[in-house]
Design an enzyme around this catalytic site. Structure first.
Site, short mmCIF file in Angstrom:
data_model
loop_
_atom_site.label_atom_id
_atom_site.label_comp_id
_atom_site.label_asym_id
_atom_site.label_seq_id
_atom_site.Cartn_x
_atom_site.Cartn_y
_atom_site.Cartn_z
N PHE A 288 60.73 -34.70 48.06
CA PHE A 288 59.86 -35.84 47.67
C PHE A 288 58.60 -35.24 46.78
O PHE A 288 58.00 -34.33 47.30
CB PHE A 288 59.48 -36.82 48.76
CG PHE A 288 60.63 -37.25 49.66
CD1 PHE A 288 61.28 -38.03 48.98
CD2 PHE A 288 60.44 -36.86 50.84
CE1 PHE A 288 62.50 -38.68 49.80
CE2 PHE A 288 61.53 -37.39 51.97
CZ PHE A 288 62.58 -38.25 51.22
N GLU A 289 58.36 -36.04 45.73
CA GLU A 289 56.98 -35.89 45.15
C GLU A 289 55.81 -37.00 45.45
O GLU A 289 54.76 -36.54 45.59
CB GLU A 289 57.21 -36.03 43.68
CG GLU A 289 56.31 -35.25 42.58
CD GLU A 289 56.77 -35.50 41.14
OE1 GLU A 289 56.06 -35.97 40.47
OE2 GLU A 289 57.98 -35.07 41.23
N TYR A 290 56.24 -38.22 46.16
CA TYR A 290 55.53 -39.27 46.20
C TYR A 290 55.67 -39.73 47.76
O TYR A 290 56.95 -39.56 47.84
CB TYR A 290 55.59 -40.34 45.56
CG TYR A 290 55.58 -40.09 43.90
CD1 TYR A 290 54.30 -40.42 43.27
CD2 TYR A 290 56.63 -39.68 43.09
CE1 TYR A 290 54.29 -40.41 41.72
CE2 TYR A 290 56.33 -39.45 41.73
CZ TYR A 290 55.20 -39.73 41.24
OH TYR A 290 55.36 -39.43 39.91
#
Ligand code: PLP
Ligand code: CA
Length: 298
Positions: free
Chosen positions: A21-23
């Protein structure tokens, strides 16, 4: 979807999970804290995620506080969070009214709710009345004051801990005009506090539904109106986002409906492990779960 899986504490497994994940979209109450009590290792976990370069967005259904008040609550817990990183149901409602529904300049909204709604409406330049102000007449005289009002464009409900029959009567009077919008910050059935469940914001809208047969449009989790606003505000890439929450029918539903890449539940709030496994049987459970957020540290 597979059955919800409990993450083990193994560093390798935790890192592999996080690296997808990035967020991270965080629910607040029941994940980071319980009321005024910060949960263990939350500060360190958020710091670890920030150090890995993750973007954090704090998404709360609590309508009683503005984003600014929330940011202050974070600061009091020693967690640095910008106002712009907070996305609350009152803010979600205010920006929908001004930017999506585009309330006419000469119209106003009647509020059943507290300061969180009032602050966010004011910040968007929306005229309102009701809310935390006492009714400008004796409550026993309410029948004389019920009626349509051409200046009223919408009724907005959120949690109002000073709700009264007279407020419902006034709101119900406006809602009998089908042109008056019926909006709710959120329709949570309950809100947990002091280890107990108290009536949630949905109970401040429900009598109006019973009275008028109308259901409100709600802008909190699991509403996709909230997700759409988040997506455009933060240029969120849903294929790289994980929703973290304690409640199946708000947080996890929110992540699933939006088609986020991941959902993580924690057991420090409303939903229990049994609830999670049961939801998993009908494809409505989270991908993974943990006893508490701090366990993400390994
Ligand atoms: N609504 C109210 C009025 C609350 O006080 C809370 C929790 O503090 C909630 C809703 C749930 O908030 P969250 O979405 O952060 O769990
Ligand atoms: Ca919660």
């Amino acid at each position: 979807r597979g059955a919800p899986r409990k993450l083990t504490g193994k560093k390798q497994e935790l890192d592999a999970f996080i690296d997808q994940f990035e967020y991270f979209l965080f629910d607040c109450d029941g994940v980071l804290w319980q009321g005024n009590v910060l949960l263990p290792k939350v500060v360190e976990t958020l710091e670890m995620l920030r150090n890995k370069g993750k973007k954090l967005i704090f998404v709360t259904n609590n309508s009683s506080k503005s984003r600014e008040a929330y940011s202050k609550k974070f600061a009091d817990f020693g967690i640095p969070v910008e106002v712009e990183e907070v996305f609350g149901s009152s803010y979600s409602t205010a920006i929908a009214i001004s930017r999506v529904y585009k309330i006419p300049k000469d119209k106003r909204v009647f509020v059943i709710g507290e300061q969180g709604i009032e602050h966010e409406l004011a910040a968007e330049g929306i005229s309102y009345f009701g809310g935390s102000a006492p009714l400008p007449f004796p409550e026993d005289d309410v029948a004389e004051h019920v009626g349509p009002d051409p200046s009223v464009w919408a009724v907005v409900t959120g949690l109002d801990r000073k709700i009264s029959y007279a407020k419902f009567a006034i709101a119900g009077g406006y809602l009998q005009d089908p042109n008056v919008h019926f909006f709710a910050t959120n329709i949570d059935s309950t809100f947990p506090t002091h280890g107990k469940l108290l009536p949630g914001a949905g109970t401040c809208a429900a009598p109006l539904t019973l009275m008028t047969g109308r259901t409100p449009i709600a802008f909190g989790k699991p509403s996709m109106a909230m997700m759409d606003s988040i997506e455009s505000k933060y240029s969120l890439d849903k294929s790289k986002a994980c929703m973290v929450g304690d409640r199946l029918n708000t947080d996890i539903q929110f992540g699933l409906r939006a088609g986020l890449k991941g959902t993580l539940a924690v057991l420090t709030g409303v939903s229990t492990e049994a609830d999670i496994l049961k939801a998993g049987e009908v494809g409505e459970g989270p991908d993974v779960y943990l006893d508490c957020l701090g366990d993400l540290l390994g």
